[in-house]
Write an enzyme that holds these catalytic residues in place. Structure first.
Site, PDB file in Angstrom:
ATOM      1  N   GLU A   1      37.225  80.711  37.395  1.00  0.00           N
ATOM      2  CA  GLU A   1      38.074  81.320  36.420  1.00  0.00           C
ATOM      3  C   GLU A   1      37.574  80.769  35.051  1.00  0.00           C
ATOM      4  OE1 GLU A   1      41.312  81.045  33.309  1.00  0.00           O
ATOM      5  OE2 GLU A   1      39.913  79.456  34.029  1.00  0.00           O
TER       6      GLU A   1
ATOM      7  N   ASP B   1      37.564  75.478  39.980  1.00  0.00           N
ATOM      8  CA  ASP B   1      36.402  75.189  39.008  1.00  0.00           C
ATOM      9  C   ASP B   1      36.979  74.602  37.596  1.00  0.00           C
ATOM     10  OD1 ASP B   1      37.507  77.748  38.139  1.00  0.00           O
ATOM     11  OD2 ASP B   1      35.710  77.934  36.800  1.00  0.00           O
TER      12      ASP B   1
END
Length: 409
Positions: free
Chosen positions: A176, A81
Site C-alpha cells: 500500500e 507494509d
C-alpha cells in the site's frame, strides 16, 4: 493476546516495501507477516483463510445470525507494509505509561526527543499510555495498528459465538505504501458488499474523501562541455532542473498546504551536468485542479524545450488513484453508521479529508465502496510516530459497534 500484545508483535516483523520495482509484493519479507497472520486466523477459527501468490491475506468470520435475515457482507482491510521513508527493521517500541505532558526522550544517545513544542497535539494524550519508537526506526502503526485492531475484533467475535453478526470478511494487503496495494486485490473473491480500511490517524477520524494522485518523472538531458570553454555551449541539467522547479508555485508545496489544498511535491532529485531526474507526486482533492496541475507541468516542460531545444525535458505523468468521494456518496450509510458507532462507544467522530490515499480509494473504483477508519496513530512514516494504547482499544470497540449496526439485531 489483546490488541497491544498483537501490535507489539507485528511491528517487530520487518515489512518495508520498495518503490519503483516490478516485483509484487515489492519485498518478499512482507509474506512473513502474511503467513504469521494466516496461522493466527486459522488458530482463532476463521474460515477460508488463505495467502495468495501475491501475498494478500483473506479470511472470513462466519455469520452467527439466528434469524434468516439478509444483511450486508462487511469487510475490514489493513495493509502489512511500512513506508520506505524510514527503516522498519529492528523496531524497538517503548511504552510511556501515564504520559505526563512533557517532552519524551526516544533515544538519549542519538538525541531524539518527541518534543511538545514540535508536536503540540501530544497534550491531548496526558494520562494515557503512549507507544513510541526508540528514535532509530519508524513505529509501524501505519498500518500494523489497523491489523492488530482487526485481528483483535476477529478474535472477540470468534470466541464469543453468542454475539450475533453477519458474515465478516478480512483482508490484509501488501505494498500500500508504494501505491500498489489494490493492484491484485481479488474483489470478487473477497466477497464483501462494503468494506472499511482501518488505516487512519487520530481516534475518531472518519474519511471518505482523498486526494486524486499522480506521479511525475521529469527527465532532463544536459550537454556537458569542459567548463573552461563552455560559453554558449554547456547546458547544465542540474540548473535546468532547478529552473523547472522554480516555475511551480511555491505556495503549492506540502509545507504550505493543508485540508483540501493540493500540492506538487519534489520527492527526489538526482543529477549531473549531463543528466538529471526529478520525481514528483501531484495531489489535489478537486479533479479539475488536479488535471490543471498535471497540465501545468507539461506546459513548463514544453516551454523549456522551446527555450533550450526540443527533447531536453521529458515529463512522464501517471495517475495513481482518484478521490473516492464520488463512489462513497451513493452509500452514505457507511459514514452514518460509522459516526453512530463511534458516538455509541464514547468517541467523537471527526470527518476529515485524507491528505493521502488508502487502498480503499482504489478498491472503491473497483466496485467495493470502502471509506477509511481511524487507528489512533500519529506522525506516520517517521521516527516520531506514536500511538495511544487507549485509542487502539477504543478503535476495537468502534469496529465491533459498526458490525452490530449492520447485523440487524
Amino acid at each position: 493476546m489483546d490488541v497491544i500484545e498483537r501490535f507489539l508483535k507485528y511491528v517487530k516483523v520487518d515489512t518495508e516495501s520498495v518503490p519503483d520495482v516490478e516485483n509484487f509484493p515489492s519485498s518478499e519479507k512482507q509474506k512473513n507477516l502474511a503467513n504469521l497472520l494466516k496461522a493466527e486466523l486459522e488458530e482463532m477459527g476463521a474460515v477460508d483463510v488463505r495467502v495468495d501468490s501475491y501475498g494478500y491475506v483473506y479470511a472470513e468470520i462466519p455469520s452467527t445470525l439466528k434469524r434468516k435475515i439478509a444483511v450486508p457482507v462487511l469487510g475490514f482491510i489493513s495493509h502489512m507494509d511500512t513506508s520506505p521513508a524510514v527503516s522498519g527493521k529492528d523496531v524497538k517500541p517503548q511504552i510511556i505509561e501515564h504520559y505526563d505532558g512533557t517532552d519524551i526522550c526516544l533515544n538519549k544517545e542519538q538525541g531524539y526527543f518527541l518534543r511538545t513544542k514540535e508536536f503540540p497535539e501530544l497534550s491531548r494524550y496526558m494520562g494515557e499510555d503512549l507507544i513510541v519508537t526508540d528514535g532509530t526506526t519508524l513505529l509501524g502503526a501505519d498500518d500494523k495498528a489497523g491489523i492488530a485492531e482487526i485481528m483483535t475484533m476477529a478474535d472477540i467475535l470468534l470466541k464469543n459465538k453468542e454475539i450475533e453478526h453477519g458474515t465478516i470478511k478480512i483482508a490484509f494487503t501488501p505494498d500500500e505504501e508504494v501505491g500498489r496495494g489494490a493492484d491484485f486485490f481479488d474483489v470478487e473473491g473477497f466477497g464483501a458488499d462494503y468494506a472499511y480500511t482501518v488505516d487512519g490517524g487520530a481516534l475518531g477520524e472518519l474519511e471518505y474523501e482523498n486526494f486524486n494522485a499522480a506521479k511525475a518523472d521529469v527527465l532532463i538531458k544536459g550537454k556537458s562541455i569542459h567548463p573552461g570553454s563552455a560559453k554558449g555551449q554547456m547546458i547544465n541539467a542540474i540548473l535546468l532542473a532547478m529552473e523547472f522547479h522554480s516555475m511551480l508555485p511555491i505556495e503549492q508545496s506540502p509545507a504550505h498546504t493543508e485540508g483540501y489544498e493540493g500540492f506538487y511535491h519534489l520527492d527526489g532529485l538526482t543529477g549531473t551536468v549531463e543528466y538529471a531526474k526529478m520525481d514528483y507526486i501531484i495531489r489535489d482533492h478537486d479533479k479539475e485542479k488536479f488535471e490543471y496541475k498535471k497540465e501545468r507541468m507539461k506546459k513548463i516542460a514544453a516551454y523549456l524545450n522551446e527555450k533550450y531545444g526540443q527533447d531536453r525535458i521529458t515529463c512522464n505523468i501517471k495517475d495513481n488513484y482518484f478521490n473516492m468521494k464520488e463512489k462513497i456518496e451513493p452509500h452514505m450509510h457507511l459514514i452514518e453508521n460509522a459516526k453512530e458507532a463511534m458516538e455509541e462507544v464514547g468517541v467523537k467522530p471527526c470527518i476529515v479529508p485524507v491528505r493521502g490515499g488508502t487502498d480503499g480509494a482504489r478498491l472503491s473504483y473497483k466496485g467495493l465502496p470502502c471509506p477509511n477508519l481511524c487507528t489512533g496513530g500519529m506522525n506516520f512514516h517517521g521516527r516520531y510516530e506514536y500511538i495511544s494504547v487507549q485509542s487502539m482499544k477504543k478503535t476495537v470497540d468502534i469496529l465491533l459497534a459498526i458490525i452490530k449496526k449492520y447485523s440487524g439485531v
